[in-house]
Scaffold this motif. Structure first.
Motif, mmCIF file in Angstrom:
data_model
loop_
_atom_site.group_PDB
_atom_site.id
_atom_site.type_symbol
_atom_site.label_atom_id
_atom_site.label_comp_id
_atom_site.label_asym_id
_atom_site.label_seq_id
_atom_site.Cartn_x
_atom_site.Cartn_y
_atom_site.Cartn_z
ATOM 1 N N LEU A 65 1.372 14.988 -6.014
ATOM 2 C CA LEU A 65 1.236 16.047 -5.012
ATOM 3 C C LEU A 65 0.819 15.473 -3.663
ATOM 4 C CD1 LEU A 65 -0.502 18.886 -7.081
ATOM 5 C CD2 LEU A 65 1.925 18.638 -6.488
ATOM 6 N N VAL A 66 -0.023 14.471 -3.691
ATOM 7 C CA VAL A 66 -0.440 13.822 -2.447
ATOM 8 C C VAL A 66 0.755 13.140 -1.789
ATOM 9 C CG1 VAL A 66 -1.879 12.003 -1.451
ATOM 10 C CG2 VAL A 66 -2.814 13.506 -3.215
ATOM 11 N N VAL A 67 1.570 12.456 -2.579
ATOM 12 C CA VAL A 67 2.742 11.773 -2.046
ATOM 13 C C VAL A 67 3.725 12.784 -1.457
ATOM 14 C CG1 VAL A 67 4.748 10.356 -2.632
ATOM 15 C CG2 VAL A 67 2.508 9.819 -3.607
ATOM 16 N N ILE A 68 3.952 13.891 -2.169
ATOM 17 C CA ILE A 68 4.859 14.928 -1.679
ATOM 18 C C ILE A 68 4.345 15.504 -0.366
ATOM 19 C CG2 ILE A 68 5.751 17.246 -2.140
ATOM 20 C CD1 ILE A 68 5.867 16.455 -5.110
ATOM 21 N N ALA A 69 3.037 15.704 -0.267
ATOM 22 C CA ALA A 69 2.446 16.228 0.967
ATOM 23 C C ALA A 69 2.669 15.266 2.125
ATOM 24 C CB ALA A 69 0.955 16.485 0.766
ATOM 25 N N VAL A 70 2.513 13.972 1.866
ATOM 26 C CA VAL A 70 2.735 12.967 2.906
ATOM 27 C C VAL A 70 4.186 12.983 3.362
ATOM 28 C CG1 VAL A 70 2.762 10.496 3.410
ATOM 29 C CG2 VAL A 70 0.857 11.487 2.137
ATOM 30 N N ALA A 72 6.236 15.478 3.244
ATOM 31 C CA ALA A 72 6.458 16.723 3.984
ATOM 32 C C ALA A 72 5.990 16.586 5.432
ATOM 33 C CB ALA A 72 5.736 17.876 3.295
ATOM 34 N N VAL A 73 4.851 15.949 5.620
ATOM 35 C CA VAL A 73 4.339 15.727 6.979
ATOM 36 C C VAL A 73 5.294 14.816 7.749
ATOM 37 C CG1 VAL A 73 2.489 14.673 8.320
ATOM 38 C CG2 VAL A 73 1.931 16.114 6.360
ATOM 39 N N MET A 74 5.776 13.765 7.090
ATOM 40 C CA MET A 74 6.708 12.847 7.743
ATOM 41 C C MET A 74 7.942 13.579 8.259
ATOM 42 S SD MET A 74 6.886 9.464 5.329
ATOM 43 C CE MET A 74 5.567 8.256 5.250
ATOM 44 N N VAL A 75 8.546 14.395 7.409
ATOM 45 C CA VAL A 75 9.781 15.090 7.783
ATOM 46 C C VAL A 75 9.510 16.102 8.891
ATOM 47 C CG1 VAL A 75 11.598 16.625 6.973
ATOM 48 C CG2 VAL A 75 10.818 14.759 5.517
ATOM 49 N N THR A 76 8.402 16.825 8.778
ATOM 50 C CA THR A 76 8.058 17.843 9.770
ATOM 51 C C THR A 76 7.862 17.227 11.155
ATOM 52 O OG1 THR A 76 6.981 19.186 8.064
ATOM 53 C CG2 THR A 76 6.436 19.674 10.357
ATOM 54 N N VAL A 77 7.098 16.165 11.211
ATOM 55 C CA VAL A 77 6.823 15.504 12.494
ATOM 56 C C VAL A 77 8.079 14.832 13.034
ATOM 57 C CG1 VAL A 77 5.484 13.698 13.632
ATOM 58 C CG2 VAL A 77 4.395 15.182 11.950
ATOM 59 N N ALA A 78 8.837 14.166 12.163
ATOM 60 C CA ALA A 78 10.055 13.475 12.594
ATOM 61 C C ALA A 78 11.056 14.448 13.209
ATOM 62 C CB ALA A 78 10.689 12.742 11.412
ATOM 63 N N SER A 79 11.176 15.625 12.626
ATOM 64 C CA SER A 79 12.129 16.615 13.125
ATOM 65 C C SER A 79 11.744 17.106 14.516
ATOM 66 C CB SER A 79 12.193 17.807 12.159
ATOM 67 O OG SER A 79 12.558 17.375 10.861
ATOM 68 N N TRP A 80 10.440 17.252 14.744
ATOM 69 C CA TRP A 80 9.974 17.702 16.058
ATOM 70 C C TRP A 80 10.165 16.614 17.109
ATOM 71 C CZ3 TRP A 80 9.034 22.136 18.273
ATOM 72 C CH2 TRP A 80 8.296 22.177 19.449
ATOM 73 N N ILE A 81 9.822 15.375 16.765
ATOM 74 C CA ILE A 81 9.963 14.269 17.713
ATOM 75 C C ILE A 81 11.435 14.019 18.033
ATOM 76 C CG2 ILE A 81 9.613 11.785 18.031
ATOM 77 C CD1 ILE A 81 7.100 12.022 16.324
ATOM 78 N N PRO A 125 3.492 5.409 -4.906
ATOM 79 C CA PRO A 125 3.266 5.477 -3.450
ATOM 80 C C PRO A 125 3.462 4.164 -2.714
ATOM 81 C CG PRO A 125 1.188 5.669 -4.667
ATOM 82 C CD PRO A 125 2.292 5.776 -5.671
ATOM 83 N N GLN A 126 3.183 3.024 -3.363
ATOM 84 C CA GLN A 126 3.340 1.729 -2.691
ATOM 85 C C GLN A 126 4.776 1.475 -2.258
ATOM 86 O OE1 GLN A 126 1.565 2.344 -5.347
ATOM 87 N NE2 GLN A 126 -0.324 1.140 -5.416
ATOM 88 N N TYR A 127 5.728 2.115 -2.939
ATOM 89 C CA TYR A 127 7.135 1.995 -2.572
ATOM 90 C C TYR A 127 7.634 3.251 -1.863
ATOM 91 C CZ TYR A 127 7.898 -2.278 -5.307
ATOM 92 O OH TYR A 127 7.862 -3.560 -5.770
ATOM 93 N N MET A 128 7.310 4.404 -2.415
ATOM 94 C CA MET A 128 7.852 5.660 -1.922
ATOM 95 C C MET A 128 7.520 5.906 -0.452
ATOM 96 S SD MET A 128 9.647 8.392 -2.618
ATOM 97 C CE MET A 128 9.687 8.612 -4.413
ATOM 98 N N ILE A 129 6.270 5.747 -0.077
ATOM 99 C CA ILE A 129 5.860 6.088 1.285
ATOM 100 C C ILE A 129 6.438 5.135 2.329
ATOM 101 C CG2 ILE A 129 3.864 6.296 2.816
ATOM 102 C CD1 ILE A 129 2.346 7.525 0.472
ATOM 103 N N PRO A 130 6.357 3.804 2.141
ATOM 104 C CA PRO A 130 6.970 2.919 3.151
ATOM 105 C C PRO A 130 8.484 3.122 3.281
ATOM 106 C CG PRO A 130 5.444 1.691 1.765
ATOM 107 C CD PRO A 130 5.616 3.022 1.119
ATOM 108 N N LEU A 131 9.172 3.294 2.162
ATOM 109 C CA LEU A 131 10.619 3.500 2.224
ATOM 110 C C LEU A 131 10.956 4.833 2.874
ATOM 111 C CD1 LEU A 131 11.693 2.112 -1.270
ATOM 112 C CD2 LEU A 131 12.029 1.038 0.954
#
Length: 240
Positions: A65-70, A72-81, A125-131
């Motif tokens: 759930l923590v990874v999914i939340a991260v 989600a934040v990435m996609v949300t911010v990336a779309s705005w930028i 997370p060690q792979y998922m988040i950086p990728l």
């Protein structure tokens, strides 16, 4: 090969600020708004220090759930930028950018993490988040370039299909140039980092091939989806 990575002392790290300050000085001397660059540098320092602590927590938590939340934040911010190049219509096209980056980048991320790497557990997370950071950031840049170019071409009274093709081509130029130069002009970040940490260059090359294909596909799919999903919006108002 040596598998240890050299730790950079803070005092040594501070030395890199010398050429940075030289560039800031040049910007100031030429009246090129050095404040913006200084703000970006300061923000970069704060963000990287904070994300370092956050990633330590996330890696230790090993919670999906923590990874999914991260993510989600990435996609949300990336779309705005991504829509920063057309700020006057940013809110109008935000939904299209969000969906495009989420689906285009997300699809490629799933193929890489679950098909190529076959992560165990799937959210490692060690792979998922950086990728995810790589693919979403590249998709963000591609969508941003496409939106800006689409806007410019429509202002020149270009037809939508012609403007779309030009925008798509422009969005992929940085990635295509990177693929042409990799191994000859540059060693990309992931490959360089792995080699510095002691991993065999042959293994590092495989990972870099995966990454280059990942960012090309993610950027291409996200951009194509964004341009097609935004057709009506672009045609309604050609002057953003």
């Amino acid at each position: 090969m040596n598998e240890s990575v050299q730790v950079i002392p803070l005092l040594n790290l501070a030395l890199v600020s010398i050429p940075v300050l030289l560039v800031i000085g040049i910007l100031w001397r030429w009246s090129l708004s050095p404040g913006h660059a200084a703000y970006a540098l300061g923000r970069m320092l704060v963000q990287l220090l904070l994300i370092g602590y956050c990633l330590m927590y996330i890696f230790e938590a090993e919670n999906s759930l923590v990874v999914i939340a991260v993510l989600a934040v990435m996609v949300t911010v990336a779309s705005w930028i991504a829509l920063g190049t057309i700020k006057t219509r940013r809110t109008v096209l935000y939904k299209q950018a969000l969906i495009s980056i989420l689906i285009g980048g997300g699809l490629v991320l799933v193929v890489v993490t679950q098909g190529v790497l076959q992560l165990q557990p799937w959210y490692l997370p060690q792979y998922m988040i950086p990728l995810a950071g790589m693919v979403f950031a590249n998709s963000m840049n591609a969508v941003s370039l496409a939106a800006e170019r689409m806007n410019a071409e429509l202002e020149r009274q270009m037809s939508f299909d012609q403007a779309r093709n030009i925008a798509m081509r422009a969005a992929l130029i940085p990635t295509i140039n990177a693929m042409l130069a990799v191994g000859l002009v540059s060693l990309p970040g992931m490959m360089t980092g792995q080699i510095l940490s002691g991993i065999s260059p042959l293994i590092a090359a495989r990972y870099q091939i995966m990454v280059m294909c990942m960012i090309f596909a993610g950027g291409g799919l996200s951009t194509a989806m964004f341009l097609e999903m935004s057709r009506k919006r672009f045609m309604e108002c050609k002057n953003f």
